[in-house]
Design an enzyme around this catalytic site. Structure first.
Site, PDB file in Angstrom:
ATOM      1  N   SER A  92       0.811  -1.219   0.000  1.00 46.42           N
ATOM      2  CA  SER A  92       0.000   0.000   0.000  1.00 46.42           C
ATOM      3  C   SER A  92       0.844   1.269   0.000  1.00 46.42           C
ATOM      4  O   SER A  92       0.387   2.326  -0.422  1.00 46.42           O
ATOM      5  CB  SER A  92      -0.951   0.016   1.202  1.00 46.42           C
ATOM      6  OG  SER A  92      -0.242  -0.070   2.419  1.00 46.42           O
ATOM      7  N   SER A 108      16.018  -6.321   7.770  1.00 40.67           N
ATOM      8  CA  SER A 108      16.428  -4.960   8.148  1.00 40.67           C
ATOM      9  C   SER A 108      17.852  -4.982   8.660  1.00 40.67           C
ATOM     10  O   SER A 108      18.313  -5.976   9.236  1.00 40.67           O
ATOM     11  CB  SER A 108      15.526  -4.427   9.259  1.00 40.67           C
ATOM     12  OG  SER A 108      16.072  -3.239   9.807  1.00 40.67           O
ATOM     13  N   TYR A 141      11.607  -6.073  17.188  1.00 39.96           N
ATOM     14  CA  TYR A 141      11.795  -5.903  15.740  1.00 39.96           C
ATOM     15  C   TYR A 141      13.081  -6.605  15.276  1.00 39.96           C
ATOM     16  O   TYR A 141      13.093  -7.323  14.266  1.00 39.96           O
ATOM     17  CB  TYR A 141      11.834  -4.407  15.436  1.00 39.96           C
ATOM     18  CG  TYR A 141      11.919  -4.034  13.984  1.00 39.96           C
ATOM     19  CD1 TYR A 141      10.795  -4.089  13.164  1.00 39.96           C
ATOM     20  CD2 TYR A 141      13.119  -3.580  13.430  1.00 39.96           C
ATOM     21  CE1 TYR A 141      10.872  -3.716  11.835  1.00 39.96           C
ATOM     22  CE2 TYR A 141      13.202  -3.195  12.105  1.00 39.96           C
ATOM     23  CZ  TYR A 141      12.070  -3.263  11.301  1.00 39.96           C
ATOM     24  OH  TYR A 141      12.150  -2.888   9.983  1.00 39.96           O
ATOM     25  N   LYS A 157      13.432  -9.675  12.602  1.00 43.32           N
ATOM     26  CA  LYS A 157      14.168  -9.493  11.349  1.00 43.32           C
ATOM     27  C   LYS A 157      15.380 -10.422  11.258  1.00 43.32           C
ATOM     28  O   LYS A 157      15.748 -10.878  10.173  1.00 43.32           O
ATOM     29  CB  LYS A 157      14.594  -8.025  11.207  1.00 43.32           C
ATOM     30  CG  LYS A 157      13.414  -7.060  11.023  1.00 43.32           C
ATOM     31  CD  LYS A 157      12.634  -7.359   9.753  1.00 43.32           C
ATOM     32  CE  LYS A 157      11.551  -6.333   9.472  1.00 43.32           C
ATOM     33  NZ  LYS A 157      10.817  -6.631   8.225  1.00 43.32           N
TER      34      LYS A 157
HETATM   35  P1  NAP Z   1       5.465   1.272   5.936  1.00 43.74           P
HETATM   36  O1  NAP Z   1       5.563   2.467   5.064  1.00 43.74           O
HETATM   37  O2  NAP Z   1       5.018   1.429   7.346  1.00 43.74           O
HETATM   38  O3  NAP Z   1       4.512   0.204   5.191  1.00 43.74           O
HETATM   39  C1  NAP Z   1       4.231  -1.020   5.813  1.00 43.74           C
HETATM   40  C2  NAP Z   1       3.431  -1.877   4.875  1.00 43.74           C
HETATM   41  O4  NAP Z   1       3.159  -3.133   5.524  1.00 43.74           O
HETATM   42  C3  NAP Z   1       2.093  -1.261   4.526  1.00 43.74           C
HETATM   43  O5  NAP Z   1       1.804  -1.531   3.176  1.00 43.74           O
HETATM   44  C4  NAP Z   1       1.132  -2.003   5.432  1.00 43.74           C
HETATM   45  O6  NAP Z   1      -0.156  -2.148   4.871  1.00 43.74           O
HETATM   46  C5  NAP Z   1       1.770  -3.371   5.475  1.00 43.74           C
HETATM   47  N1  NAP Z   1       1.315  -4.138   6.637  1.00 43.74           N
HETATM   48  C6  NAP Z   1       1.620  -3.953   7.931  1.00 43.74           C
HETATM   49  N2  NAP Z   1       0.995  -4.853   8.701  1.00 43.74           N
HETATM   50  C7  NAP Z   1       0.268  -5.637   7.860  1.00 43.74           C
HETATM   51  C8  NAP Z   1      -0.596  -6.746   8.030  1.00 43.74           C
HETATM   52  N3  NAP Z   1      -0.842  -7.249   9.252  1.00 43.74           N
HETATM   53  N4  NAP Z   1      -1.174  -7.296   6.949  1.00 43.74           N
HETATM   54  C9  NAP Z   1      -0.946  -6.796   5.713  1.00 43.74           C
HETATM   55  N5  NAP Z   1      -0.121  -5.747   5.480  1.00 43.74           N
HETATM   56  C10 NAP Z   1       0.470  -5.180   6.539  1.00 43.74           C
HETATM   57  O7  NAP Z   1       6.844   0.490   6.008  1.00 43.74           O
HETATM   58  P2  NAP Z   1       8.109   0.439   5.013  1.00 43.74           P
HETATM   59  O8  NAP Z   1       9.118   1.367   5.557  1.00 43.74           O
HETATM   60  O9  NAP Z   1       7.689   0.536   3.609  1.00 43.74           O
HETATM   61  O10 NAP Z   1       8.626  -1.037   5.354  1.00 43.74           O
HETATM   62  C11 NAP Z   1       8.403  -2.149   4.520  1.00 43.74           C
HETATM   63  C12 NAP Z   1       9.268  -3.307   5.030  1.00 43.74           C
HETATM   64  O11 NAP Z   1      10.634  -2.912   5.023  1.00 43.74           O
HETATM   65  C13 NAP Z   1       8.935  -3.707   6.464  1.00 43.74           C
HETATM   66  O12 NAP Z   1       9.055  -5.101   6.601  1.00 43.74           O
HETATM   67  C14 NAP Z   1      10.013  -3.011   7.264  1.00 43.74           C
HETATM   68  O13 NAP Z   1      10.275  -3.675   8.480  1.00 43.74           O
HETATM   69  C15 NAP Z   1      11.181  -3.116   6.308  1.00 43.74           C
HETATM   70  N6  NAP Z   1      12.237  -2.136   6.540  1.00 43.74           N
HETATM   71  C16 NAP Z   1      11.993  -0.801   6.486  1.00 43.74           C
HETATM   72  C17 NAP Z   1      13.031   0.088   6.713  1.00 43.74           C
HETATM   73  C18 NAP Z   1      12.858   1.571   6.659  1.00 43.74           C
HETATM   74  O14 NAP Z   1      13.813   2.276   7.004  1.00 43.74           O
HETATM   75  N7  NAP Z   1      11.718   2.090   6.260  1.00 43.74           N
HETATM   76  C19 NAP Z   1      14.301  -0.392   6.992  1.00 43.74           C
HETATM   77  C20 NAP Z   1      14.519  -1.747   7.042  1.00 43.74           C
HETATM   78  C21 NAP Z   1      13.481  -2.623   6.796  1.00 43.74           C
HETATM   79  P3  NAP Z   1      -1.506  -1.502   5.498  1.00 43.74           P
HETATM   80  O15 NAP Z   1      -1.911  -0.501   4.478  1.00 43.74           O
HETATM   81  O16 NAP Z   1      -2.432  -2.660   5.606  1.00 43.74           O
HETATM   82  O17 NAP Z   1      -1.145  -0.878   6.814  1.00 43.74           O
END
Ligand code: NAP
Length: 246
Positions: free
Chosen positions: A15, A141, A154, A158
């Protein structure tokens, strides 16, 4: 000819943020992408892909709901006849110092970030093994590699993903299914906005390349691992972190 022409891909957490960029990257290569999030949240991603000439649909599922995940894989295979690429990206944080962390903070993070990957992979492997082909990419991560104060839940989820994927990679390699991990550093998304905007930490000082990552930086790595060019790569962790952790 796109590198993913004819391929069917599922991206969870599509999303917004990293998942959306991954869905767009795979679709721009010609894949048909099933964009997964809760409620109608992934509709806009699928609509944007279709509007720009790609192939996508939205699927509403909470990845912690095993029946919903089974339904996702079943419907995908029924509609498209196959499943080539699974990107397990959905993730959450519930940050808290250990002494204040509630059991529910632990449980929710492990359920979404780790157990959901188990459920998704178990269901997705059946068509992939039958096809004798498949690409699984899980989003871990840098925190799973380094640890981070306030993120014990977290980090555990991860790091667990890394061990899980390496084991799975060994189990299914003989069927030509590859399983790899992408470990992003600090990426500019909704998840990290509060951290990035807090003046307390000079993030750039911890990042040799001197900038935050973008969702597109992560999507490029996922695109590579999902492609035919990565057919001899499995069980690996590809860090996309600007040099934050080497
Ligand atoms: P984000 O903007 O918060 O987006 C999270 C996504 O996960 C949203 O699409 C959300 O969908 C979905 N989600 C969460 N819980 C869910 C559930 N129970 N069922 C279905 N969908 C769910 O996060 P992001 O930064 O893009 O992160 C994406 C991935 O990368 C995550 O695994 C995060 O841990 C990892 N990551 C991020 C970073 C960073 O710096 N941003 C760094 C390392 C790793 P809804 O619309 O349903 O909420």
């Amino acid at each position: 000819m796109g590198q993913f022409d004819g391929k069917i891909a599922i991206v969870t957490g599509a999303s917004r943020g990293i998942g959306r960029a991954i869905a767009e990257r795979l679709a721009s290569g010609g894949a048909t992408v099933i964009c997964v999030a809760r409620g109608a949240n992934a509709d806009a991603t699928a609509q944007a892909i279709v509007a720009s000439g790609g192939k996508a649909s939205a699927f509403s599922a909470d990845v912690t709901d095993a029946a919903a995940v089974d339904g996702l894989i079943k419907q995908t295979v029924e509609q498209h006849g196959r499943l080539d690429i699974l990107v397990s990206n959905a993730g959450i944080t519930r940050d808290q110092l250990m002494l204040r962390m509630k059991r529910s903070d632990w449980d929710e993070v492990v359920a979404t970030n780790l157990t959901a990957a188990f459920t998704l992979c178990q269901a997705a492997l059946k068509p992939m093994i039958r096809q004798r082909a498949g690409r699984i990419v899980a989003i871990s991560s840098v925190v799973g590699q380094m640890g981070n104060a306030g993120q014990a839940n977290y980090a555990a989820s991860k790091a667990g993903l890394i061990g899980f994927c390496k084991s799975l990679a060994r189990e299914v390699a003989s069927r030509q299914v590859t399983v790899n991990v992408v470990a992003p550093g600090l990426i500019d998304t909704d998840m990290t906005r509060a951290v990035i905007e807090s003046a307390k930490t000079d993030w750039a000082a911890h990042i040799p390349l001197g900038r935050l990552g973008s969702p597109a930086d992560v999507a490029a790595a996922v695109g590579f691992l999902a492609s035919d060019e990565a057919s001899y790569i499995t069980g690996q962790v590809l860090a996309v972190n600007g040099g934050m952790y080497m």
